[in-house]
Design a protein around this motif. Structure first.
Motif, mmCIF file in Angstrom:
data_model
loop_
_atom_site.group_PDB
_atom_site.id
_atom_site.type_symbol
_atom_site.label_atom_id
_atom_site.label_comp_id
_atom_site.label_asym_id
_atom_site.label_seq_id
_atom_site.Cartn_x
_atom_site.Cartn_y
_atom_site.Cartn_z
ATOM 1 N N ASN A 294 0.798 -1.236 0.000
ATOM 2 C CA ASN A 294 0.000 0.000 0.000
ATOM 3 C C ASN A 294 0.826 1.279 0.000
ATOM 4 O O ASN A 294 0.261 2.369 0.102
ATOM 5 N N PRO A 424 -2.576 -4.086 3.821
ATOM 6 C CA PRO A 424 -1.356 -3.334 3.494
ATOM 7 C C PRO A 424 -0.343 -4.094 2.656
ATOM 8 O O PRO A 424 0.488 -3.475 2.007
ATOM 9 N N HIS A 428 -1.607 -2.628 -4.744
ATOM 10 C CA HIS A 428 -2.460 -1.437 -4.811
ATOM 11 C C HIS A 428 -2.173 -0.699 -6.117
ATOM 12 O O HIS A 428 -1.083 -0.785 -6.671
ATOM 13 N N GLY A 495 -6.708 2.310 1.222
ATOM 14 C CA GLY A 495 -5.463 1.879 1.848
ATOM 15 C C GLY A 495 -4.204 2.453 1.245
ATOM 16 O O GLY A 495 -3.131 2.351 1.846
ATOM 17 N N VAL A 496 -4.288 3.073 0.063
ATOM 18 C CA VAL A 496 -3.093 3.626 -0.592
ATOM 19 C C VAL A 496 -2.462 4.702 0.291
ATOM 20 O O VAL A 496 -3.156 5.573 0.829
#
Length: 611
Positions: A294, A424, A428, A495-496
């Motif tokens: 992430n 995580p 992503h 989550g980025v």
């Protein structure tokens, strides 16, 4: 000679030959004839001719033929007009759809003289349409976009500021409101700030207090909804002058309830609009970044060309061997390797400081040969250290992310996934749009795609580079419109994380959909941020992994102080020059920003960090 009588033409007067030749008599004849006609001018007899039998084309002058031909022409014209009006074209629906919305679309440039001036267009009720608040030389004039905006501006979402403001308010309520933590109380009310920035504004707290209260790897909203917010929230309708004072003092704040921003947020969140805007041409591939986890860190590849080619070849061979799609990038990175790069820069800076001291001493002791010799030795050491520093920075470096191209819907398939595919340590994806504007395609890193998304200037009119003398006035968010560096949009999946960094210019950031968490740091915190040095591919970024900091490698990070804010649809964050920001996407979101020049204020802090 025999006498003979005769009658002159058109006369009852009989004269004898010889006597009738006198001029007086002929004049008398004409006078008597005129009196008998009652004074009317003599009519001339016209010889009649039969034109229809004598001329081979005489039938064209026949009135019956003319009436028949005119009736047939009018009937044909009406038929063509009705066909064009209701049928539009005979092409297949697939190609008609592709041509209707064509973001990069070929040669079909919009011409305002032809758009609404033709007879067929007027019969359809489509008079010439001008996109509200569009600029003459900035934005797009392509037909596909004008047709799209006409549909939404006049039929689907006609301008209604109250409706748009209610939309963003409803979005904030749906997402939930945040309040200040009891451990983060401020002497000022962040929703009713003083007329001028108070002393110590904005308040900041130890970074570990902030990240322990809400870990950065967790995008889930805290149950208590409490955050360490220190910046003010202004209402565009009532606090514009107050916000301008904070802007002049180069202090960050949030602007809320701007009708222009709300209109764009409402339009971008309307079902189907973004698909039409970004997918009219299904072959349009746009910038996308991939990370194996992430974490996303900006970088510029500074390796020599031969090293870049060798790395690319190794990567391609690995893909062939595996027989499946793999991606490059290391995402989070190795903090130990970054720490070594930091130590190299520290040694380099120490040598530079010693060299400056030696130069100063030698300038005041011109007869001291040993002092001059020491200066020369230190110069050689500094040159070698500079080269070693560069090599060390690139020795174990790998690109943090992989730059790709994909369509909006392809990105959406990767980004809009269930919670079990988030986390995580899962891949992503970050989607990007660039509107170049006056910046053109002559940027240092070649990052501007000229013409790819110029419609951003028509969508985000509040980010247009209007000057002071423009009749509509300078946009509030651009302090120096002539120094604007385009409009950049980034769509993030849940989550980025965009790693902590600073920019050398003012930043205006708007959120048009979803939520983002911004952790902000004053430029005075630079010495504690452990920034990757100038010359590193990710210079200006913190080497510390904020989600899991290595405090042995970076002990000064403990001293860092920050504050935070959660941005929601319709918000605009004004971020002054050199301010640090660390960003977490809390859900699928759409964010755009623009820069407009910079101030020298706080420059001494950044210089102290080697920039």
């Amino acid at each position: 000679m025999s006498s003979m009588q005769h009658r002159r033409p058109h006369s009852n007067v009989t004269v004898a030959n010889g006597d009738s030749d006198s001029r007086e008599e002929r004049r008398m004849e004409r006078r008597l004839a005129k009196e008998r006609r009652g004074g009317v001018k003599k009519l001339r007899r016209v010889k009649r001719s039969d034109k229809y039998r004598k001329s081979p084309w005489g039938w064209k002058s026949d009135p019956y033929f003319q009436i028949t031909f005119l009736s047939f022409s009018l009937f044909s014209l009406v038929g063509v007009i009705l066909f064009k009006t209701f049928h539009h074209s005979g092409e297949s629906p697939h190609w008609a759809a592709r041509r209707a919305y064509q973001p990069n679309g070929g040669d079909s440039e919009y011409n305002s003289d032809n758009a609404g001036g033709s007879l067929l267009t007027k019969l359809r009720g489509q008079r010439k349409y001008v996109i509200p608040e569009s600029m003459e030389n900035i934005g797009t004039k392509k037909r596909w976009y004008t047709d799209l905006r006409r549909e939404y501006d006049t039929e689907i979402l006609p301008k209604d500021d109250e409706r748009s403001l209610k939309f963003v308010e409803a979005e904030r309520k749906r997402q939930g409101l945040y309040r200040q933590s009891p451990q983060a109380q401020t002497p000022y009310d962040i929703h009713n700030c003083p007329e001028h920035p108070p002393e110590g504004y904005p308040m900041q707290w130890p970074v570990l207090d902030v990240t322990r209260n809400w870990p950065t790897d967790d995008p889930t909203r805290p149950k208590h909804s409490e955050i360490y917010q220190g910046i003010c929230v202004f209402d565009y309708r009532t606090d514009l002058r107050k916000a301008a004072r904070y802007q002049r003092r180069e202090r960050p704040f949030i602007m809320r309830n701007d009708p222009a921003v709300a209109r764009t947020a409402e339009r971008w969140n309307h079902p189907g609009y973004m698909e039409k805007l970004l997918m009219g041409n299904e072959d349009t591939m746009r910038r996308t970044e991939y990370s194996p986890n992430n974490h996303f860190m900006y970088w510029v590849d500074k390796r020599p060309k031969d090293q870049r080619r060798a790395a690319a070849k190794t990567f391609k061979d690995k893909m062939k061997d595996n027989g499946e799609e793999i991606h490059n990038g290391f995402g989070r990175g190795n903090q130990v390797a970054m720490g070594e790069a930091m130590h190299d820069i520290e040694e380099f800076n120490e040598l530079k400081a010693r060299l400056e001291e030696a130069k100063a001493y030698a300038s005041h002791h011109e007869d001291d040969d040993e002092a001059r010799e020491e200066v020369e030795v230190l110069k050689r050491k500094v040159a070698k250290a500079k080269n070693d520093k560069k090599e060390a920075a690139l020795a174990n470096w790998q690109p943090p992310t992989e730059n790709l191209r994909m369509t909006y819907l392809d990105w959406l398939k990767h980004a809009n996934v269930t919670d079990d595919k988030l986390g995580p340590d899962n891949p992503h994806w970050y989607f990007r749009l660039i509107g170049c504007g006056a910046m053109g395609d002559h940027t240092e890193d070649g990052s501007c795609d000229k013409g790819s998304s110029e419609w951003l200037f028509d969508e985000l009119t509040f980010f247009q580079p209007r000057e002071e003398d423009d009749e509509s006035g300078r946009p509030f968010y651009l302090v120096e419109p002539s120094h604007q560096k385009g409009i950049h949009c980034r769509f993030g999946m849940r989550g980025v994380i965009a790693e902590n960094h600073f920019d050398l210019s003012r930043n205006a950031i708007t959120l048009l959909g979803g939520q983002r968490r911004y952790i902000l740091g004053d430029p005075s915190q630079c010495v504690n941020m452990n920034l990757l040095p100038r010359g590193h591919p990710s210079a200006r970024h913190s080497a510390v992994d904020w989600s899991n900091p290595d405090l042995e490698e970076f002990p000064t990070f403990l001293k860092t102080h920050v504050n935070e804010v959660v941005m929601q649809p319709g918000d605009v964050l004004y971020l002054p020059t050199n301010w640090f920001h660390y960003i977490v996407s809390l859900e699928l979101n759409m964010q755009c920003n623009t820069r407009s020049g910079g101030e020298k204020i706080n420059r001494e802090y950044i210089s102290e960090c080697g920039f």
